[in-house]
Design a protein around this motif. Structure first.
Motif, mmCIF file in Angstrom:
data_model
loop_
_atom_site.group_PDB
_atom_site.id
_atom_site.type_symbol
_atom_site.label_atom_id
_atom_site.label_comp_id
_atom_site.label_asym_id
_atom_site.label_seq_id
_atom_site.Cartn_x
_atom_site.Cartn_y
_atom_site.Cartn_z
ATOM 1 N N TRP A 66 38.851 15.491 63.212
ATOM 2 C CA TRP A 66 39.823 14.666 63.932
ATOM 3 C C TRP A 66 40.266 13.463 63.106
ATOM 4 C CZ3 TRP A 66 42.889 15.640 67.781
ATOM 5 C CH2 TRP A 66 42.556 16.694 68.639
ATOM 6 N N SER A 67 39.337 12.927 62.302
ATOM 7 C CA SER A 67 39.708 11.801 61.438
ATOM 8 C C SER A 67 40.813 12.217 60.476
ATOM 9 C CB SER A 67 38.495 11.321 60.640
ATOM 10 O OG SER A 67 37.526 10.807 61.513
ATOM 11 N N TYR A 68 40.612 13.404 59.872
ATOM 12 C CA TYR A 68 41.634 13.860 58.917
ATOM 13 C C TYR A 68 42.948 14.122 59.631
ATOM 14 C CZ TYR A 68 37.736 14.286 55.715
ATOM 15 O OH TYR A 68 36.650 13.999 54.925
ATOM 16 N N LEU A 69 42.851 14.673 60.823
ATOM 17 C CA LEU A 69 44.066 14.958 61.589
ATOM 18 C C LEU A 69 44.820 13.656 61.899
ATOM 19 C CD1 LEU A 69 44.858 17.782 62.361
ATOM 20 C CD2 LEU A 69 44.084 17.348 64.686
ATOM 21 N N PHE A 70 44.052 12.615 62.190
ATOM 22 C CA PHE A 70 44.674 11.324 62.512
ATOM 23 C C PHE A 70 45.384 10.710 61.304
ATOM 24 C CE2 PHE A 70 43.560 8.857 66.511
ATOM 25 C CZ PHE A 70 43.610 9.991 67.302
ATOM 26 N N LEU A 71 44.975 11.133 60.107
ATOM 27 C CA LEU A 71 45.612 10.572 58.906
ATOM 28 C C LEU A 71 46.873 11.347 58.525
ATOM 29 C CD1 LEU A 71 42.509 9.788 56.655
ATOM 30 C CD2 LEU A 71 44.015 8.149 57.783
ATOM 31 N N PRO A 119 49.932 11.934 59.858
ATOM 32 C CA PRO A 119 51.265 11.318 59.829
ATOM 33 C C PRO A 119 51.441 10.344 58.665
ATOM 34 C CG PRO A 119 50.282 11.125 62.020
ATOM 35 C CD PRO A 119 49.235 11.697 61.126
ATOM 36 N N MET A 120 50.444 9.455 58.493
ATOM 37 C CA MET A 120 50.546 8.469 57.418
ATOM 38 C C MET A 120 50.547 9.161 56.057
ATOM 39 S SD MET A 120 48.576 6.763 54.969
ATOM 40 C CE MET A 120 46.852 6.679 55.403
#
Lengths: 325, 277
Positions: A15-20, A22-23
């Motif tokens: 999930w951390s990677y997924l959250f990154l 867009p940026m």
């Protein structure tokens, strides 16, 4: 802690990677790809139509290095930085010292001096030619009434005065930023120091030179860095105010790049050449930032504790969690 | 004795600061006053109060010079860019501030290392990218290009906020059955409202004032001009129409000035905080 395989660790933080995403998508497309593409295209002769096919090695760089107009733009950019930076910093500090005395209405003045900063630079650049116009622009009218000049000057239209006028406008436009920065710096100095100095009988001048200025040093290093970096990029204002003219007297590297890349006056666009100039310019900006960054670090190393303290405080102020007042 | 001296000193300070402030904002006052005048009146007098308040210049700019259109474009662009930047920075700030994962320091190092690359060096690649994506001469292209890149300062602000939240709060959320996304949205984000406000304020002002990107991406599509680009084109077409130009400029900058006046306390706090950080 239990040993986990790399695959497991990656999966656990999926999930951390997924959250990154867009940026990182925007960063990869607009920053990393831009760096790569600039270098790539700078080795081609390319008008922007179709894919670049004409590889010419380093010819674009040689052309830029041999172009007196490029060096003229480069020189103007540096002149502006060297003239505008001290102007903004000193004027900003003087205003900040006055406004820091916390009398009623100080905030109103701060807001007024700050107005030019938030105003669209491109639009300021369109209004200034009217303010400085030789055809009854207000500056000429006032100066003539005061007897300072006998006939209207073409402030922005004459090569003798254009650069100076641009420099004055740049100082006016962004000094407000530095008032706020200096005020933030002044507020880190504890009041007790001044009280103690008064008990010891120090006058205002002594307090300024023995307490205020020395204690501003660490934050001053950062402020100077930001000021220089900011003044290296005056494109919007220059483009609309003078477009580098008259006769390239106010031409800067960015208007030079723009002319070769996007403007029809030069005939066929030459994006490779413009990219070469852009790379050179980018490297200079990064080099200046890097050198200054090292200086900031050296100044702050001497006061490491203080800087750590002010950093956490700064973040809290920025987020508004702890109001200082 | 001492108080009298103080009063005189304060009064003197006010006189000096007020006169300087008047000179300082004179260009704005002149611009606004000129938008109510006729061209003949501008040449004839220096006074800031027009003979009478004419709104013709504004109407002309709004309708004939198509500033209504430019205004709409600018608003749409600003709202879109701010939304994307806010969400993407908050998400990145959250994982940088609270999670431990492989590659975290590499990614942070990379975005910090590239933060000082000037726009002049990237505008050609950005133009090329938007062209290749088929978004040249669309508002989407303008929005995407202004949004582009990592907003390092915003990400660090969010990370700095989230790192302070007690771990218990997160544990409690997990025990209550919150997913990763729910924890972020319902537990973390509400604590970061001040940071979000700072990001919205700074990005709004920045986007409203953006010029180079909308200029090069709408060169052959006047319908998509933003206010600054529209006014720039207007000057190219009507060089000597001072009152029209002033009215257009007033329409373009007043919204952002009013916005700033409303949020200035937070803005100044954010700026001061950024410098200390």
């Amino acid at each position: 802690m239990k040993y986990r395989s790399i695959g497991r660790r990656l999966w656990d933080e999926r999930w951390s990677y997924l959250f990154l995403v867009p940026m990182l998508t925007l960063f990869t497309l607009f920053t990393l790809r831009s760096i790569y593409f600039s270098f790539f295209i700078s080795t081609y002769r390319w008008s922007g139509v179709g894919d670049p096919t004409q590889f010419i090695g380093l010819e674009n760089f040689v052309r830029v290095a041999r172009d007196p107009l490029f060096w003229n733009a480069f020189k103007n950019t540096l002149t502006m930085v060297l003239a505008v930076t001290p102007g903004q910093l000193i004027l900003g500090l003087v205003f900040a010292l006055i406004l820091n005395r916390k009398f009623r209405g100080a905030d109103v003045y701060r807001t007024l001096y700050f107005l030019p900063v938030v105003t669209t630079a491109a639009i300021v650049g369109l209004i200034m030619p009217l303010i400085f116009s030789p055809l009854s622009g207000p500056v000429n009218v006032v100066f003539m009434r005061l007897g300072l000049i006998s006939q209207p000057l073409d402030w922005l239209g004459s090569p003798d005065t254009a650069l100076t006028t641009v420099i004055i406008v740049m100082i006016w436009k962004w000094t407000g930023t530095y008032i706020v920065y200096w005020l933030a710096g002044l507020q880190t100095i504890p009041d007790e120091l001044y009280e103690a100095a008064q008990v010891e009988g120090a006058n205002g001048r002594q307090q300024l030179f023995r307490i205020t200025l020395p204690l501003l040093k660490p934050i001053a290093a950062v402020i100077i860095l930001l000021c220089v970096v900011g003044n290296l990029k005056p494109f919007n204002l220059i483009k609309t105010m003078t477009d580098g003219g008259p006769y390239f007297a106010t031409d800067v590297v960015m208007t030079y790049i723009y002319r070769y890349a996007f403007s029809a006056e030069q005939g066929i666009p030459r994006l490779g050449l413009a990219s070469a100039a852009g790379i050179f310019y980018g490297l200079v900006v990064i080099a200046i930032t890097g050198v200054q960054g090292l200086m900031v670090r050296r100044v702050n190393a001497a006061r490491k504790d203080a800087s750590v303290q002010s950093r956490t405080q700064g973040i809290r102020v920025a987020t508004g969690v702890a109001g200082t007042r | 004795m001492k108080t009298t001296r103080r009063t005189v000193e304060t009064a003197l300070t006010h006189v000096v600061l007020a006169s300087l402030a008047l000179i300082w904002i004179y260009p704005f006052l002149w611009m606004i006053s000129t938008s109510f005048k006729t061209n003949a009146e501008v040449i004839a007098s220096l006074g800031l109060i027009p003979d009478r308040f004419r709104f013709e210049n504004f109407v002309k700019a709004w309708v004939e010079a198509r500033f209504a259109r430019y205004f709409l474009n600018t608003v749409v662009t600003t709202v879109s860019v701010v939304s994307v930047v806010l969400i993407s920075s908050a998400m990145s700030g959250y994982v940088f501030g609270r999670r431990r994962f492989i590659g975290k320091h590499l990614i942070m190092g990379l975005i910090i290392a590239t933060m000082f690359i000037p726009q002049g060096s990237t505008i050609i690649p950005v133009y090329d990218l938007i062209y290749r994506l088929g978004l040249l001469n669309t508002l989407w292209g303008v929005i995407l290009a202004i949004t582009g890149g990592a907003h390092v300062v915003f990400i660090l602000l969010f990370a700095g906020q989230f790192v302070q939240i007690p771990i218990d709060l997160e544990h409690a959320a997990v025990i209550d059955g919150c997913s990763f996304v729910q924890t972020f949205w319902h537990v973390m984000m509400p604590t970061a409202k001040p940071v979000a406000a700072t990001v919205v304020i700074f990005q709004t002002i920045h986007t409203w004032n953006e010029f180079l990107v909308p200029l090069v991406l709408t060169l052959s599509k006047p319908d998509l001009r933003t206010l600054a680009v529209g006014l720039y084109a207007f000057v190219g077409e009507y060089t000597i129409d001072w009152v029209g130009l002033s009215a257009g400029a007033t329409i373009s900058v007043m919204p952002i000035i009013v916005f700033f006046l409303f949020v200035q306390r937070y803005f100044v706090k954010g700026l001061a905080g950024a410098i200390k950080a």
